[in-house]
Each structure stands twice: as structure tokens, then as C-alpha cells.
Design an enzyme around this catalytic site. Sequence first.
Site, PDB file in Angstrom:
ATOM      1  N   ALA A 148      14.819 -21.371  39.098  1.00 30.71           N
ATOM      2  CA  ALA A 148      13.479 -20.869  38.766  1.00 30.71           C
ATOM      3  C   ALA A 148      13.121 -19.677  39.636  1.00 30.71           C
ATOM      4  O   ALA A 148      13.398 -19.662  40.830  1.00 30.71           O
ATOM      5  CB  ALA A 148      12.472 -21.984  38.983  1.00 30.71           C
ATOM      6  N   ARG A 204      -6.082   7.624   2.526  1.00 28.20           N
ATOM      7  CA  ARG A 204      -6.844   6.388   2.766  1.00 28.20           C
ATOM      8  C   ARG A 204      -6.280   5.547   3.908  1.00 28.20           C
ATOM      9  O   ARG A 204      -6.900   4.602   4.360  1.00 28.20           O
ATOM     10  CB  ARG A 204      -6.913   5.558   1.481  1.00 28.20           C
ATOM     11  CG  ARG A 204      -7.963   6.055   0.519  1.00 28.20           C
ATOM     12  CD  ARG A 204      -7.859   5.390  -0.831  1.00 28.20           C
ATOM     13  NE  ARG A 204      -6.733   5.901  -1.603  1.00 28.20           N
ATOM     14  CZ  ARG A 204      -6.325   5.396  -2.768  1.00 28.20           C
ATOM     15  NH1 ARG A 204      -6.946   4.360  -3.277  1.00 28.20           N
ATOM     16  NH2 ARG A 204      -5.312   5.924  -3.409  1.00 28.20           N
ATOM     17  N   GLY A 223      -3.193   2.582 -14.109  1.00 21.01           N
ATOM     18  CA  GLY A 223      -2.984   3.060 -15.469  1.00 21.01           C
ATOM     19  C   GLY A 223      -2.788   1.848 -16.380  1.00 21.01           C
ATOM     20  O   GLY A 223      -2.220   0.847 -15.976  1.00 21.01           O
ATOM     21  N   ALA A 263       7.395  10.425  -2.577  1.00 13.67           N
ATOM     22  CA  ALA A 263       6.814  10.126  -1.265  1.00 13.67           C
ATOM     23  C   ALA A 263       5.967  11.275  -0.746  1.00 13.67           C
ATOM     24  O   ALA A 263       5.663  11.350   0.432  1.00 13.67           O
ATOM     25  CB  ALA A 263       7.934   9.832  -0.268  1.00 13.67           C
ATOM     26  N   GLY A 276       0.690  16.090  -8.877  1.00 16.80           N
ATOM     27  CA  GLY A 276       0.811  14.917  -9.740  1.00 16.80           C
ATOM     28  C   GLY A 276       2.222  14.368  -9.790  1.00 16.80           C
ATOM     29  O   GLY A 276       3.177  15.007  -9.348  1.00 16.80           O
TER      30      GLY A 276
HETATM   31  C1  UD1 Z   1       0.101   5.823 -10.222  1.00 24.88           C
HETATM   32  C2  UD1 Z   1       0.226   5.848 -11.747  1.00 24.88           C
HETATM   33  C3  UD1 Z   1      -0.630   4.717 -12.320  1.00 24.88           C
HETATM   34  C4  UD1 Z   1      -0.152   3.387 -11.759  1.00 24.88           C
HETATM   35  C5  UD1 Z   1      -0.181   3.407 -10.227  1.00 24.88           C
HETATM   36  C6  UD1 Z   1       0.520   2.181  -9.682  1.00 24.88           C
HETATM   37  C7  UD1 Z   1       0.523   8.195 -12.465  1.00 24.88           C
HETATM   38  C8  UD1 Z   1      -0.129   9.391 -13.030  1.00 24.88           C
HETATM   39  N1  UD1 Z   1      -0.265   7.135 -12.250  1.00 24.88           N
HETATM   40  O1  UD1 Z   1      -1.246   6.094  -9.867  1.00 24.88           O
HETATM   41  O2  UD1 Z   1      -0.526   4.708 -13.747  1.00 24.88           O
HETATM   42  O3  UD1 Z   1      -0.957   2.331 -12.261  1.00 24.88           O
HETATM   43  O4  UD1 Z   1       0.546   4.554  -9.736  1.00 24.88           O
HETATM   44  O5  UD1 Z   1       0.383   2.084  -8.296  1.00 24.88           O
HETATM   45  O6  UD1 Z   1       1.724   8.211 -12.234  1.00 24.88           O
HETATM   46  N2  UD1 Z   1       3.106  11.514  -5.358  1.00 24.88           N
HETATM   47  C9  UD1 Z   1       3.850  12.642  -5.078  1.00 24.88           C
HETATM   48  N3  UD1 Z   1       3.350  13.854  -5.415  1.00 24.88           N
HETATM   49  C10 UD1 Z   1       2.166  14.007  -6.076  1.00 24.88           C
HETATM   50  C11 UD1 Z   1       1.414  12.853  -6.361  1.00 24.88           C
HETATM   51  C12 UD1 Z   1       1.916  11.615  -6.002  1.00 24.88           C
HETATM   52  O7  UD1 Z   1       4.940  12.544  -4.494  1.00 24.88           O
HETATM   53  O8  UD1 Z   1       1.800  15.161  -6.372  1.00 24.88           O
HETATM   54  C13 UD1 Z   1       3.658  10.198  -5.000  1.00 24.88           C
HETATM   55  C14 UD1 Z   1       2.853   9.419  -3.966  1.00 24.88           C
HETATM   56  O9  UD1 Z   1       3.358   9.681  -2.660  1.00 24.88           O
HETATM   57  C15 UD1 Z   1       3.086   7.972  -4.373  1.00 24.88           C
HETATM   58  C16 UD1 Z   1       3.334   8.055  -5.867  1.00 24.88           C
HETATM   59  O10 UD1 Z   1       3.675   9.402  -6.148  1.00 24.88           O
HETATM   60  O11 UD1 Z   1       4.249   7.450  -3.739  1.00 24.88           O
HETATM   61  C17 UD1 Z   1       2.107   7.637  -6.687  1.00 24.88           C
HETATM   62  O12 UD1 Z   1       1.034   8.497  -6.425  1.00 24.88           O
HETATM   63  P1  UD1 Z   1      -0.451   7.950  -6.326  1.00 24.88           P
HETATM   64  O13 UD1 Z   1      -1.339   9.109  -6.090  1.00 24.88           O
HETATM   65  O14 UD1 Z   1      -0.518   6.801  -5.396  1.00 24.88           O
HETATM   66  O15 UD1 Z   1      -0.678   7.452  -7.852  1.00 24.88           O
HETATM   67  P2  UD1 Z   1      -1.735   6.387  -8.336  1.00 24.88           P
HETATM   68  O16 UD1 Z   1      -3.062   7.043  -8.472  1.00 24.88           O
HETATM   69  O17 UD1 Z   1      -1.635   5.174  -7.508  1.00 24.88           O
END
Ligand code: UD1
Length: 448
Positions: free
Chosen positions: A366, A18, A144, A12, A83
Amino acid sequence: MTHRTCQAIILAAGQGTRMKSKTPKVLHKIAGLPMVGHVSSAALNAGVERVALIVGPDMDAVLQEAQKKHPSVIACEQTERLGTAHAVLAARSELAKASDDVIILFADTPLLRPETILAMRDKLAEGFEVVVLGFRTDAPDPYGRLLQQDGKLVAIREAKDCTDEEFKVNFCNGGIMGFSGAHLLGLLDEIKNDNAQGEYYLTDAVEIANARGLKVTAIEADEAELQGVNSRAHLAKVEATFQTRAREEAMANGVTLTAPETVFFSHDTKLGQDITIEPNVFFAPGVTVGDDVTILANCYFEDAIIGEGCSIGPYARLRPGTVLEKKAKVGNFVEIKKSLVEEGAKVNHLTYIGDARVGAKANIGAGTITCNYDGFSKFKTDIGKGAFIGSNTSLVAPASIGDGAIIGAGSVITDAVNADDLAFTRAKPIVKPGWAAAFRSRKSKEKK
Ligand code: UD1
Ligand code: MG
């Protein structure tokens, strides 16, 4: 299946830029509950023993909200957002406690059902070390891709790293993954950030696991269930899916919805059987409706208990702390707050009842108002069983009307009224015989 221990890690920490909001993304609500609460509920309902939430450094509010619903949830801080694999590693100390199964969930994917988590756990119990939740879609663009060879999942490729051929694949990563607890840390430690976004991708665990000869598989879930929320438009889409599910469930359980698409439920709305709900009714959180209740059009309810056989509306508002006992009637343009309306009592028209008890079978005329607030404090009104309150009455609280008492129409009641007494306040009417006719005749002569 032998009993296996399981922990869930809910990611989270993402910024959610966005959403264009001061509120962290996962606190935006679906059916009255922040998204993070939906996800921790799904995990706990799937029998997970421990839940760790990965939050950013500035996200105390997210943990507080999650703990409001589930006090056992703990937080791990990801200091930099590098990530999804890096995020999971923020829970290293939790992961070191080595559950048999670890399920990685995204807090921005709130419609995931406990049954789907259980299906992933079944695969882990069968001996797979990595399980990925996939879905098929006509619009795979940002996701992905799950790359398979001979029915085996060989890799997950992020959209930005795909070749043209890989980009055409429509079997996508829902983001949610299950791991054997014994292998997860080893896999995570091998993940590098040499990709288009310079991030540590959790998805790379699939290729690494295959190289180590571990068993990897994908299971397919419904696209709607895996819809992630990255924008307000997605939030509305997920809300719509939730509502469709809730309406179908209500109807399957014996509730008539005259116009289902206009009725909105909360995550915790509890409905009995043989309830009829007319169009345009909104349930905010905390509402329970008993059997055989009729709700006429255009009502709003929040944190209220509606007893068996009640009839409500049209145009009624029940605010927090309202309890309607069996067969109570609440009619049009009535607002009730923090009050008990006992069995068979009627509050039928244009009335405000606040901080009050309305005794069984009492009749509230009423335009009755309980004047419960003097600008500083709130006061209570107690109306006895079978009392009759005439129309257009103000009951100035603290007020007490005894059982069976009658209040004459148009009264302002400031003193206690004993059982079976009559009380009224009234100015004597002044009557001028024939005055109206004389007035009309004078005025029509002036006009000529
Ligand atoms: C991710 C997946 C993608 C998948 C998609 C589905 C990876 C690398 N990619 O991409 O393959 O199709 O979800 O919706 O996993 N978050 C952290 N810390 C970070 C980055 C993210 O806690 O450093 C959390 C975000 O809050 C979110 C989740 O991880 O809840 C996913 O991150 P997000 O950046 O939305 O990944 P996507 O680009 O959607
Ligand atoms: Mg996402």
C-alpha cells in the site's frame, strides 16, 4: 447479387451553428470517436470502395480526423454552403468515375448501421435508380416528408415547403439516399433552388427521377438509427442510444453488467466472455478486456489491455499504455500508466505505478509510488519477479529491483537493489517509556 462497385459521399460542410462551438459539428464525439469517423466506418463496413468527404473551406481538421481512422478517405471542398444537392456536386470529379452505386451519407447522423447501407445497396441491385431511407416518428416537425401515392415514393417535401396536408405526414426523410451512379449527375444538374430556403435540395432528385420514369423507392429504418445531431441535446441523445446498443451487445456476448445504465463504453471497447462489471465504470477509447475479468465499482480505463482473469477496482484508474497480464490484481485507489504488470502480480492499494514493469507475482504494498518524473524527463522502474515492496515506499526512477528482493516499509529507494536482497531506509525510532501516560495525566490536571 453480382458484385457492384460503390462509392459513398459524406456531407460534412454544414456550419452546425446550433452546437454553439468552435469545433466543427462533425468532430464532436460519440463514444470517444468524432461523428464523422462513425459514418466513414459504417460506409467502409458496408463494402464501399471509395469515400469522399464534403467539407467547407475552413475544415481541414475534419478531413485530418477522418483520415486518422481511414487514410483512404478523400476530401472535396464545397466553397459556399448552398444546400445538400450543391454539396454532393462538390464531388463531381469523383462522381464522374461512375460507380454502380452511390450512397449519400450525412456526417451528423452517426448511428447508421452498415446493414442499413447494405439494404439500400440491395434495392439498387434490384434495379431501383433512387433509394431513400425513411423513418416514422411522432415528432416529424423539422424533417422532409416522404410523399407516397399507391405505395410509390413520388416526392420529398422539406418541412418549410409543405402544404398543411403534407405537413401531417409522419413518414420522414432520414437524409440518406442511394443512387444509381449512371443517373446521379444528370439528376443533380437539374435541381433548382426555387424553394423556401433558396437552397439546392438533394431531396428534389426524387421528383425529377419520377418525371424521367426512373424507379424510385423508400425503405424504412429505425428512428433512433437516423437521429441527426444538430445541438448538444441531440449529441447526448445519440450518445445514450449508442450506449444502450453497446450494453445490450456486451450482455448478449456474455458480460454481466450489474447496473448497465451506469457503464459507458467506447466505440472500440473489446470485451471477452464471463466478465463482470459493477456500477460506474467508464471505458475511454482503446481498451481490451480478456475473459473472466472482474471489474469492481467506480473505475476509469483508457488505452489499456486487461488480461484474462484479472481483478480490478473498486476505484482504479488505468491510463494509456497499461498492460495487465493474466490474473493480475489491481485494487482500490491505484493509478497505473504506461506499465506492464506481469502475470499474477498484485498492486492492491493506494499506489501509483508509472513507466514501470512489475514482474510476475510481485507484491506492491500500500502507498507505493514510482517517482518517474523529475519535472523535465520521465524515467523507468523495473521490479523483478516475486519482489515484495513494503508499504509506503518511494522508488525513485530510474530504479531497478531484482527478482525476489524485499524492500522494507517506508523506504526511499534511489539505488539498484539486487535479486533476493533486502533494502530499506529507516530512521531509528526514539522510544520514551511511559511518556504518553504522563502527558495525558498532566494535561487532564491542567484542564480542572
Ligand atoms: C436534411 C434533408 C431533410 C431530412 C433531414 C434529416 C435536404 C434538403 N433536407 O435536412 O429532408 O429530413 O436532413 O436529418 O437534404 N450540408 C453540406 N452543405 C450544405 C448543406 C448541408 O455539406 O450546403 C451537410 C450538413 O453538414 C449535414 C447534411 O448536409 O451533414 C444535412 O444538412 P442539414 O442542413 O442538417 O439538413 P436538414 O435541414 O437537417
Ligand atoms: Mg440536419
